[in-house]
Design an enzyme around this catalytic site. Structure first.
Site, short mmCIF file in Angstrom:
data_model
loop_
_atom_site.label_atom_id
_atom_site.label_comp_id
_atom_site.label_asym_id
_atom_site.label_seq_id
_atom_site.Cartn_x
_atom_site.Cartn_y
_atom_site.Cartn_z
N GLU A 331 0.81 -1.22 0.00
CA GLU A 331 0.00 0.00 0.00
C GLU A 331 0.85 1.27 0.00
OE1 GLU A 331 -3.77 -1.76 2.58
OE2 GLU A 331 -2.16 -0.72 3.64
N CYS A 406 0.54 32.59 12.76
CA CYS A 406 0.97 33.27 13.97
C CYS A 406 1.62 32.31 14.96
CB CYS A 406 -0.22 33.98 14.60
SG CYS A 406 -1.60 32.88 14.85
N1 LLP Z 1 -1.38 1.59 4.62
C1 LLP Z 1 -1.80 1.95 5.83
C2 LLP Z 1 -2.66 1.07 6.59
C3 LLP Z 1 -1.43 3.20 6.36
O1 LLP Z 1 -1.85 3.54 7.57
C4 LLP Z 1 -0.61 4.05 5.61
C5 LLP Z 1 -0.20 5.36 6.13
C6 LLP Z 1 -0.20 3.65 4.34
C7 LLP Z 1 -0.59 2.40 3.87
C8 LLP Z 1 0.63 4.49 3.42
O2 LLP Z 1 1.87 4.82 3.95
P1 LLP Z 1 2.94 5.58 3.00
O3 LLP Z 1 3.35 4.63 1.90
O4 LLP Z 1 2.27 6.77 2.44
O5 LLP Z 1 4.06 5.94 3.91
N2 LLP Z 1 1.05 11.91 7.96
C9 LLP Z 1 2.29 11.17 8.04
C10 LLP Z 1 2.16 9.78 7.48
C11 LLP Z 1 1.05 9.01 8.10
C12 LLP Z 1 0.90 7.67 7.47
C13 LLP Z 1 -0.40 7.05 7.83
N3 LLP Z 1 -0.60 5.79 7.26
C14 LLP Z 1 3.39 11.96 7.33
O6 LLP Z 1 3.10 13.02 6.81
O7 LLP Z 1 4.53 11.53 7.30
#
Ligand code: LLP
Length: 478
Positions: A331, A406
């Site tokens: 994913e 701010c």
């Molecule tokens: N699958 C599941 C179940 C997830 O919870 C996530 C991300 C992904 C796949 C995808 O992960 P990726 O390949 O995009 O790293 N807001 C944080 C990242 C939070 C990720 C949440 N879950 C940031 O900006 O680094």
């Protein structure tokens, strides 16, 4: 880690430039791995993306704007699709790539994902609604969330999603009730907490024991969840096990442990219940380069390494001959959309600040900030940037790019060398902002959110339009 109330980067205790940021030979140079494939400096010195000059984008859509290179996005999506399909083909019949919509989703992007043959991971009814509006094939959708509401479960089952990833024992009851009411059998995966400490920021690591996601392997909660699902053949069918260890990860060590544990649990459950369970999902989390300090693995290498891991772990427990292994899903979100996008800002003020005996740091205020990119404040994320509207022959100066909100923690780029003649009105661009910037954006200080501008073949168009003050006021029924 505890963040300061004003943001994790509340201005204190920062010295000179970090080690990864050498004094540049050429302040106009672009570090190739940070930018969408089509970005170049055009003849005028301004950046061009897919043949469109950033001045033209700024004129037509305003700043700040998220600028997305459509072909770059599609190419990264296809790379994951093909580079995982081939090595996994021999190991377990293939691999399915679910684009993690939480990184960034809108109807147009959902269409691209569908057209490129990927599947889609959604984590709320809202993300599912976007997929529905795009007509995304239901069977290729995985529904996530650690606290899905009855309404969301109903929405997912009515649309007919291919998998609902269960995160608690409570949710099994909830799905059971809704599925019975609708007269459907819910395809269910169990999210397993595999006990891996991913080497990433604490807030985005997700498979160690002491956090909210999943059902623990160690305590037997995951096996108990499987028992409860299997005991309800009239309302649910167990199609697989899922694990997501965290985000912005650069090595495969964590995946090796999670795959080993998931494959072993898979074999135990299949044996205990005499069922077929066709899938395991190893989640996303593949890291990208935000600055020169990051060296991500490309999809081809990742696919090969991950397939080797699955093959090895399968063999170790006697199911690795290709027949006994479940098909694997991944994913990726960030690794597909992150590098496809940069944020275009206009400089508003340039202010030298004396920060030490011999050091001056130049604070460059842009027309956005933590409302369009909260990642520096939230995760101490590093970014880089460049003067985008022209080149400069001036000396490099150590700068900090800050927003217009701010808070002193309102930082977009903590450290970067920009040319010393930088002036109000200049355009600057921050690469790597495709993932978790628009999707984590806010209207803080009543700031309308920037548009997402997709560029392809010399043409730019808004795929998410800019918010207006009227949009902001529309919800205020006062
Ligand atoms: N699958 C599941 C179940 C997830 O919870 C996530 C991300 C992904 C796949 C995808 O992960 P990726 O390949 O995009 O790293 N807001 C944080 C990242 C939070 C990720 C949440 N879950 C940031 O900006 O680094």
């Amino acid at each position: 880690m505890r963040a300061h109330e004003a943001g994790a980067l509340h201005a204190e205790g920062y010295g000179g430039p970090p080690l990864y940021l050498p004094y540049p030979d050429d302040v106009n140079a672009l570090l190739e791995q940070l930018w969408p494939a089509s970005v170049i400096r055009g003849r005028s010195g301004a950046l061009e993306v897919a043949g469109v000059d950033v001045h033209a984008i700024a004129r037509e859509f305003g700043t700040p704007a998220y600028v997305l290179d459509e072909d770059d996005f599609r190419a990264r999506a296809r790379a994951f699709r093909d580079d995982f399909a081939a090595p996994f083909h021999e190991v377990c019949g293939g691999a399915d790539v679910y684009y993690a919509g939480k990184a960034f989703l809108c109807t147009e992007v959902a269409r691209w994902v569908a057209e490129e043959g990927l599947s889609l991971d959604v984590s709320t009814g809202g993300e599912l609604a976007v997929a529905q509006r795009a007509g995304f094939p239901a069977a290729r959708i995985a529904m996530h969330g650690n606290n899905k509401t009855v309404a969301e479960i109903e929405q997912a089952l009515t649309y007919g999603v291919g998998r609902i990833v269960v995160d608690s024992l409570t949710e099994i009851e909830r799905i059971d009730t809704v599925a019975r009411r609708l007269g459907v059998v819910a395809p269910v995966m169990i999210r397993v907490t595999v006990g891996v400490e991913a080497h990433t920021h604490e807030f985005i690591a997700t498979a160690h024991e002491d956090q909210k996601f999943g059902l623990s392997l160690a305590t037997g909660a995951a096996a108990e969840a499987a028992r409860r699902v299997v005991a309800r053949p009239g309302s649910m069918r167990l199609v697989g096990l899922h694990s997501h260890i965290g985000s912005q990860i650069f090595d495969t060590g964590g995946f090796e442990i999670s795959a080993r544990r998931l494959i072993a649990l898979h074999a135990d459950i299949v044996r205990e219940h005499g069922i077929e369970m066709p899938h395991i999902d190893l989640g996303g989390g593949f890291g990208i380069a935000y600055t020169s300090q990051h060296t991500p693995l490309d999809p081809a290498r990742l696919g090969r390494l991950m397939a080797d891991i699955v093959e090895r772990e399968g063999k170790a427990i006697g199911v690795g001959d290709g027949s006994g292994l479940p098909r694997v899903s991944i994913e990726p979100g960030r690794a597909i959309v992150g590098p496809s996008t940069f944020t275009l800002y206009e400089v508003g003020t340039v202010k030298p600040v004396v920060v030490g005996d011999r050091m001056t740091r130049t604070y460059v205020s842009v027309d956005g900030g933590m409302s369009d990119n909260i990642r520096a404040a939230l995760y101490e994320a590093d970014y880089s940037c460049t003067l985008a509207g022209r080149t400069s022959g001036a000396e490099p100066m150590l700068a900090r790019v800050v927003g217009r909100h701010c808070e002193s923690g309102d930082i977009v780029v903590l450290d970067e060398y920009l040319p010393a003649d930088l002036a109000p009105g200049d355009l600057i661009a921050v690469p790597g902002t495709g993932a978790y910037c628009r999707s984590l954006s806010s209207q803080y200080n009543h700031t309308p959110r920037p548009p997402v501008v997709a560029v392809r073949g010399g043409r730019a168009r808004a795929i998410v339009r800019r918010e207006t003050i009227d949009d902001l006021l529309a919800l205020d029924v006062g």
